[in-house]
Design a protein around this motif. Sequence first.
Motif, PDB file in Angstrom:
ATOM      1  N   MET A   1       0.838  -1.193   0.000  1.00  0.00           N
ATOM      2  CA  MET A   1       0.000   0.000   0.000  1.00  0.00           C
ATOM      3  C   MET A   1       0.881   1.254   0.000  1.00  0.00           C
ATOM      4  O   MET A   1       1.941   1.272   0.599  1.00  0.00           O
ATOM      5  CB  MET A   1      -0.882   0.028   1.248  1.00  0.00           C
ATOM      6  N   GLU A   2       0.400   2.279  -0.636  1.00  0.00           N
ATOM      7  CA  GLU A   2       1.108   3.557  -0.663  1.00  0.00           C
ATOM      8  C   GLU A   2       0.292   4.587   0.110  1.00  0.00           C
ATOM      9  O   GLU A   2      -0.920   4.697  -0.064  1.00  0.00           O
ATOM     10  CB  GLU A   2       1.274   4.019  -2.108  1.00  0.00           C
ATOM     11  N   LYS A  35      -5.909  12.487  -7.257  1.00  0.00           N
ATOM     12  CA  LYS A  35      -4.665  11.744  -7.495  1.00  0.00           C
ATOM     13  C   LYS A  35      -4.838  10.249  -7.217  1.00  0.00           C
ATOM     14  O   LYS A  35      -3.879   9.494  -7.315  1.00  0.00           O
ATOM     15  CB  LYS A  35      -3.546  12.292  -6.612  1.00  0.00           C
ATOM     16  N   GLY A  36      -6.046   9.831  -6.832  1.00  0.00           N
ATOM     17  CA  GLY A  36      -6.305   8.420  -6.611  1.00  0.00           C
ATOM     18  C   GLY A  36      -6.141   7.971  -5.172  1.00  0.00           C
ATOM     19  O   GLY A  36      -5.982   6.781  -4.903  1.00  0.00           O
ATOM     20  N   GLU A  65      -4.588   6.945   1.589  1.00  0.00           N
ATOM     21  CA  GLU A  65      -4.202   5.630   1.087  1.00  0.00           C
ATOM     22  C   GLU A  65      -4.528   5.568  -0.396  1.00  0.00           C
ATOM     23  O   GLU A  65      -5.620   5.964  -0.817  1.00  0.00           O
ATOM     24  CB  GLU A  65      -5.017   4.592   1.864  1.00  0.00           C
ATOM     25  N   ARG A  66      -3.561   5.087  -1.183  1.00  0.00           N
ATOM     26  CA  ARG A  66      -3.806   4.989  -2.633  1.00  0.00           C
ATOM     27  C   ARG A  66      -4.786   3.867  -2.915  1.00  0.00           C
ATOM     28  O   ARG A  66      -4.681   2.781  -2.361  1.00  0.00           O
ATOM     29  CB  ARG A  66      -2.515   4.735  -3.410  1.00  0.00           C
ATOM     30  N   LEU A  67      -5.751   4.176  -3.768  1.00  0.00           N
ATOM     31  CA  LEU A  67      -6.732   3.171  -4.181  1.00  0.00           C
ATOM     32  C   LEU A  67      -6.155   2.323  -5.310  1.00  0.00           C
ATOM     33  O   LEU A  67      -5.401   2.819  -6.135  1.00  0.00           O
ATOM     34  CB  LEU A  67      -8.015   3.851  -4.671  1.00  0.00           C
ATOM     35  N   GLY A  68      -6.542   1.083  -5.355  1.00  0.00           N
ATOM     36  CA  GLY A  68      -6.131   0.212  -6.451  1.00  0.00           C
ATOM     37  C   GLY A  68      -4.804  -0.311  -6.239  1.00  0.00           C
ATOM     38  O   GLY A  68      -3.946  -0.798  -6.559  1.00  0.00           O
TER      39      GLY A  68
END
Length: 68
Positions: A1-2, A35-36, A65-68
């Motif tokens: 996760m990012e 930005k996602g 938290e970045r999605l995907g």
Amino acid sequence: MEYVVLQVILKEKLWGTGSGNLTSLEKTLNDQAAKGYRLHTITTASSGSKGLGGGDRIQATMVFERLG
């Protein structure tokens, strides 16, 4: 996760109640969403200001938290 961690300082109005700049919080949320990222966690801390400008300050720390 990012993850991305951002802090926004909200300054309360000198007279009356309510934040004078909630638009900065809204802008931060919308910018990260574009930005996602989605908001994962938010915490706040407040501190008083005795300076000439007056008003309290609220520091919002947000973890996205970045999605995907």
